[in-house]
Design an enzyme around this catalytic site. Structure first.
Site, mmCIF file in Angstrom:
data_model
loop_
_atom_site.group_PDB
_atom_site.id
_atom_site.type_symbol
_atom_site.label_atom_id
_atom_site.label_comp_id
_atom_site.label_asym_id
_atom_site.label_seq_id
_atom_site.Cartn_x
_atom_site.Cartn_y
_atom_site.Cartn_z
ATOM 1 N N ASP A 3 0.898 -1.126 -0.076
ATOM 2 C CA ASP A 3 -0.008 -0.027 -0.067
ATOM 3 C C ASP A 3 0.978 1.045 -0.034
ATOM 4 O O ASP A 3 2.284 1.112 0.207
ATOM 5 C CB ASP A 3 -1.061 0.120 1.064
ATOM 6 C CG ASP A 3 -1.629 1.248 1.443
ATOM 7 O OD1 ASP A 3 -2.356 1.636 0.394
ATOM 8 O OD2 ASP A 3 -1.753 1.722 2.437
ATOM 9 N N GLY B 169 -2.446 9.217 -3.792
ATOM 10 C CA GLY B 169 -3.613 9.919 -4.441
ATOM 11 C C GLY B 169 -3.669 11.140 -5.187
ATOM 12 O O GLY B 169 -4.564 11.490 -6.022
ATOM 13 N N CYS C 157 -4.248 -1.430 -2.030
ATOM 14 C CA CYS C 157 -4.226 0.275 -2.354
ATOM 15 C C CYS C 157 -5.234 0.549 -3.536
ATOM 16 O O CYS C 157 -5.004 0.007 -4.490
ATOM 17 C CB CYS C 157 -3.105 0.657 -2.395
ATOM 18 S SG CYS C 157 -3.064 2.550 -2.884
ATOM 19 N N CYS D 280 -10.925 3.480 -0.139
ATOM 20 C CA CYS D 280 -9.365 3.547 -0.180
ATOM 21 C C CYS D 280 -8.920 2.814 1.213
ATOM 22 O O CYS D 280 -9.980 2.794 2.186
ATOM 23 C CB CYS D 280 -9.230 5.085 0.331
ATOM 24 S SG CYS D 280 -7.391 5.538 0.865
HETATM 25 N N1 DGL Z 1 -4.500 3.222 0.871
HETATM 26 C C1 DGL Z 1 -4.625 4.109 -0.508
HETATM 27 C C2 DGL Z 1 -5.700 3.701 -1.171
HETATM 28 O O1 DGL Z 1 -6.329 2.739 -0.900
HETATM 29 C C3 DGL Z 1 -4.463 5.403 -0.273
HETATM 30 C C4 DGL Z 1 -3.735 6.082 -1.293
HETATM 31 C C5 DGL Z 1 -2.856 7.403 -1.011
HETATM 32 O O2 DGL Z 1 -2.044 7.115 -0.850
HETATM 33 O O3 DGL Z 1 -3.357 8.652 -1.531
HETATM 34 O O4 DGL Z 1 -6.170 4.546 -2.193
#
Ligand code: DGL
Length: 257
Positions: free
Chosen positions: A3, A36, A66, A176
């Site tokens: 992730d 993101g 993720c 997320c």
């Molecule tokens: N855990 C990530 C997701 O599921 C977070 C993404 C990010 O780092 O913005 O989208």
């Protein structure tokens, strides 16, 4: 599993509960988080580098824990690697089946909401329910900072969720993997009548199905172990994991690609 940070630990918990005899390798790419608001090519580059690392460590399957990396990189990963690749999908289908008001809210990063996958989900289920998309910039950072209950996090979350509730949403999809850590706060803000859908258990079942299909399930009867790497501060990840699982663990630094 990997992730952009600690979010995938929410998925790891569901997977470990279902597959307690497997060993897990977890990479938190916190040094490069949040994904993101980064371009898809950047996220795909990180995803390929981490997948190469995990396979070199002996991984027999990859879980892209993720949503943002899924939307930016799952095609590249499936084209490049032969191991099973299991990825996240916003749980729009079960949300549509659950909702009584016919209004559902999807909380995710800006990148995930702009993805082709989400456009397809909206098209597929848009006739059955009003699907409201809500980007939540700044929320991943609150979870990375382990601020799951503080005033700043509550204010941010209220700003995202209240407009959805005002428009009649009775079901919220967590798009997320960082957001399941916020379920207690989210439920408090939304009230007991709102259903929150966390896709983690479905991803765990999908991983088991894919491993079964390829006859890759472990036949061991001893509990599996989990190793952790991070591209940021190992002490921070150690703290988060220990709070979450009460496990005494070692965290290693992810070697630079
Ligand atoms: N855990 C990530 C997701 O599921 C977070 C993404 C990010 O780092 O913005 O989208």
């Amino acid at each position: 599993m990997f992730d952009s940070g600690v979010g995938g630990l929410s998925v790891l918990a569901d997977i470990r509960a279902l597959l307690p005899h497997e060993h897990f390798l977890y990479v938190a790419d916190s040094g490069y988080a949040p994904y993101g608001d980064k371009p898809p090519t950047y996220i795909a580059g990180r995803s390929v580098a981490i997948t190469l690392f995990l396979i070199a460590q002996g991984a027999k399957a990859i879980v892209v824990a993720c949503n943002t990396a899924t939307s930016a990189a799952v095609g590249t990963l499936r084209g490049q690697f032969t191991v099973p690749i299991v990825a996240m999908e916003p749980a729009v289908k079960p949300a549509v089946a659950t909702s009584k008001s016919g209004v559902i809210g999807v909380l995710a990063t800006t990148r995930t909401l702009a993805s082709e996958n989400l456009a397809q989900l909206k098209e597929r289920f848009g006739a059955e329910a009003d699907i409201l998309l809500q980007a939540c910039p700044g929320l991943v950072e609150r979870v990375e900072a382990s601020d799951l209950q503080g005033d700043a996090t509550r204010k941010l979350l209220e700003g995202f969720v209240k407009p959805l509730l005002q428009r009649g949403a009775d079901t919220l999809v967590l798009g997320c993997t960082h957001y399941p850590f916020l379920i207690p706060l989210l439920q408090d803000i939304a009230g007991p009548d709102v259903t929150i859908i966390d896709p983690g258990p479905a991803v765990a079942r999908e991983l088991r199905r894919r491993l079964e299909m390829r006859q890759l399930l472990s036949d061991s009867s001893t509990p599996g172990r989990t190793r952790y790497w991070t591209s940021a501060d190992p002490d921070h990840l150690k703290q988060v994991v220990q709070n979450f699982y009460a496990d005494d663990i070692e965290v290693e630094t992810l070697p630079a690609a």
